[in-house]
Motif scaffolding. Structure first.
Motif, PDB file in Angstrom:
ATOM      1  N   UNK A  98      40.417  53.768  31.274  1.00  0.00           N
ATOM      2  CA  UNK A  98      40.188  52.439  31.851  1.00  0.00           C
ATOM      3  C   UNK A  98      41.431  51.922  32.573  1.00  0.00           C
ATOM      4  N   UNK A  99      42.604  52.451  32.221  1.00  0.00           N
ATOM      5  CA  UNK A  99      43.842  52.020  32.871  1.00  0.00           C
ATOM      6  C   UNK A  99      43.957  52.567  34.298  1.00  0.00           C
ATOM      7  N   UNK A 100      43.082  53.461  34.681  1.00  0.00           N
ATOM      8  CA  UNK A 100      43.147  54.027  36.031  1.00  0.00           C
ATOM      9  C   UNK A 100      42.429  53.154  37.061  1.00  0.00           C
ATOM     10  N   UNK A 101      41.766  52.109  36.605  1.00  0.00           N
ATOM     11  CA  UNK A 101      40.997  51.277  37.529  1.00  0.00           C
ATOM     12  C   UNK A 101      41.903  50.573  38.521  1.00  0.00           C
ATOM     13  N   UNK A 114      46.018  49.851  37.144  1.00  0.00           N
ATOM     14  CA  UNK A 114      46.638  49.187  35.999  1.00  0.00           C
ATOM     15  C   UNK A 114      47.713  50.087  35.388  1.00  0.00           C
ATOM     16  N   UNK A 115      47.464  51.384  35.391  1.00  0.00           N
ATOM     17  CA  UNK A 115      48.458  52.310  34.864  1.00  0.00           C
ATOM     18  C   UNK A 115      49.720  52.313  35.717  1.00  0.00           C
ATOM     19  N   UNK A 116      49.566  52.253  37.041  1.00  0.00           N
ATOM     20  CA  UNK A 116      50.728  52.167  37.921  1.00  0.00           C
ATOM     21  C   UNK A 116      51.572  50.941  37.562  1.00  0.00           C
ATOM     22  N   UNK A 117      50.904  49.821  37.396  1.00  0.00           N
ATOM     23  CA  UNK A 117      51.598  48.568  37.084  1.00  0.00           C
ATOM     24  C   UNK A 117      52.299  48.678  35.731  1.00  0.00           C
ATOM     25  N   UNK A 118      51.616  49.271  34.768  1.00  0.00           N
ATOM     26  CA  UNK A 118      52.198  49.420  33.435  1.00  0.00           C
ATOM     27  C   UNK A 118      53.426  50.322  33.475  1.00  0.00           C
ATOM     28  N   UNK A 230      51.559  43.300  26.405  1.00  0.00           N
ATOM     29  CA  UNK A 230      51.446  42.946  27.813  1.00  0.00           C
ATOM     30  C   UNK A 230      50.104  43.488  28.294  1.00  0.00           C
ATOM     31  N   UNK A 231      49.128  42.593  28.411  1.00  0.00           N
ATOM     32  CA  UNK A 231      47.793  43.009  28.812  1.00  0.00           C
ATOM     33  C   UNK A 231      47.742  43.151  30.331  1.00  0.00           C
ATOM     34  N   UNK A 232      47.504  44.361  30.798  1.00  0.00           N
ATOM     35  CA  UNK A 232      47.511  44.660  32.228  1.00  0.00           C
ATOM     36  C   UNK A 232      46.073  44.629  32.742  1.00  0.00           C
ATOM     37  N   UNK A 233      45.809  43.743  33.692  1.00  0.00           N
ATOM     38  CA  UNK A 233      44.458  43.571  34.216  1.00  0.00           C
ATOM     39  C   UNK A 233      44.471  43.589  35.743  1.00  0.00           C
ATOM     40  N   UNK A 234      43.426  44.174  36.319  1.00  0.00           N
ATOM     41  CA  UNK A 234      43.246  44.187  37.767  1.00  0.00           C
ATOM     42  C   UNK A 234      42.640  42.849  38.196  1.00  0.00           C
ATOM     43  N   UNK A 290      52.315  37.578  23.542  1.00  0.00           N
ATOM     44  CA  UNK A 290      51.279  38.059  24.454  1.00  0.00           C
ATOM     45  C   UNK A 290      51.580  37.540  25.854  1.00  0.00           C
ATOM     46  N   UNK A 291      51.356  38.403  26.857  1.00  0.00           N
ATOM     47  CA  UNK A 291      51.471  37.958  28.239  1.00  0.00           C
ATOM     48  C   UNK A 291      50.494  38.779  29.080  1.00  0.00           C
ATOM     49  N   UNK A 292      49.900  38.124  30.062  1.00  0.00           N
ATOM     50  CA  UNK A 292      48.946  38.790  30.950  1.00  0.00           C
ATOM     51  C   UNK A 292      49.668  39.225  32.217  1.00  0.00           C
ATOM     52  N   UNK A 293      49.531  40.509  32.572  1.00  0.00           N
ATOM     53  CA  UNK A 293      50.101  41.036  33.805  1.00  0.00           C
ATOM     54  C   UNK A 293      48.965  41.337  34.771  1.00  0.00           C
ATOM     55  N   UNK A 294      48.878  40.573  35.846  1.00  0.00           N
ATOM     56  CA  UNK A 294      47.901  40.781  36.909  1.00  0.00           C
ATOM     57  C   UNK A 294      48.501  41.789  37.879  1.00  0.00           C
TER      58      UNK A 294
END
Length: 326
Positions: A98-101, A114-118, A230-234, A290-294
């Protein structure tokens, strides 16, 4: 071309690391505040910084008696202090499918997942850690080889971030489409593996059964680790911008479904808000962060925000401890 910064396909390149490096210039005070706060060890010693008062017991060193408090309360209290130690930062990157989205493109025109960002965030954290002479290690979650895999050993070398960037790229290149362990299983594996108390930063979209994730994070906290998610979301996951019939494919299962997005948007956004809100409350309830990473945002700005929040929390905690003991 020779360069001090490894050029990589997924964006962990000179331009990105130049922005990461700007953290030192644009947010120097923030970083120092964060890392000094993170250095405050859970072990209590005899010097460095005041932690709290506690009642005197036979055998306590009378040099630590707070005579002013005793005069006000007519009871004997001693001061306890926190020692500072070098930080051990353990960075766990979720490699599940799911991190590849990705719904957006990076500066090189390639999909930015999301994986790139992470990965960039992981390199940035290792970079900041090295600047402070702290140790950073990197772990992979959701890899086919097992629930958790050590990718880079702890190191405090200033150039350690280069190894982190390279090993993350190599791990992506070796990824397959086999079923991967759950996020919760990876966190559990990490809790069972780490021996020394550390700051554990988890970079993941958080997609898993919340109850299982809660148990796994609770295990980390039981082991006295400081936990940061760090929740990574598209952006497409956060805003659901689709306006016509669309076929959605489950990245973890491969299931396909054709839907009319306009009929689902409101319910979907409510579910996403509930999910991210639950993760935030879960971390706060466990005493973590917790922090959200867009992924459409700048990594350096997002990390600076996280550092500022942690610094503010550390300052508030110290004020509360001091005020409560007097």
């Amino acid at each position: 071309m020779a360069t001090d910064v490894p050029e990589t396909r997924r964006g962990v390149d000179g331009r990105v690391l130049a922005r990461v490096g700007s953290l030192e210039l644009r947010a120097r005070r923030v970083m120092e505040g964060l890392l000094s706060g993170m250095h405050r060890s859970p072990y209590q010693g005899a010097s460095i910084e005041f932690a709290q008062h506690r009642p005197y017991t036979v055998g306590d060193d009378i040099r630590h008696v707070d005579w002013k408090v005793m005069a006000r309360r007519d009871k004997v209290y001693v001061k306890q202090y926190q020692v500072e130690t070098n930080l051990q930062l353990q960075i766990a990157v979720d490699f599940s499918r799911s991190m590849r989205f990705s719904s957006i493109k990076g500066t090189d025109g390639q999909p930015w997942s999301k994986l790139d960002h992470a990965m960039v965030a992981a390199v940035a954290l290792a970079y900041v850690s090295g600047m402070q002479s702290d140790s950073a290690g990197v772990w992979g979650l959701g890899l086919g080889a097992g629930p958790v895999q050590q990718l880079a050993r702890l190191s405090a070398q200033p150039g350690h971030w280069r190894q982190v960037a390279e090993v993350l790229e190599a791990t992506v290149a070796k990824q397959s489409d086999v079923a991967t362990p759950s996020l919760a299983a990876g966190i559990e594996g990490l809790a069972n593996t780490l021996a020394r108390r550390s700051v554990v930063v988890i970079l993941s979209d958080g997609f898993d059964d919340l109850a299982a994730v809660e148990r796994a994070l609770g295990h980390l906290r039981f082991r006295r680790h400081d936990v940061v998610l760090l929740q990574v979301m598209d952006p497409a996951e956060l805003t659901f911008p689709f306006d016509r019939s669309t076929q959605f494919v489950g990245l973890e299962t491969g299931d396909k479904v054709l839907v009319e997005p306009r009929d689902l948007k409101r319910a979907y956004l409510e579910q996403v808000a509930a999910f991210t809100g639950s993760l935030k409350r879960l971390l706060r309830g466990l005493g973590g962060d917790y922090s959200l990473l867009d992924t459409s945002g700048a990594v350096d700005v997002q990390l600076a925000r996280l550092l500022a929040e942690r610094m503010a929390a550390a300052d508030g905690s110290r004020a509360g401890i001091g005020g409560g003991g007097a």
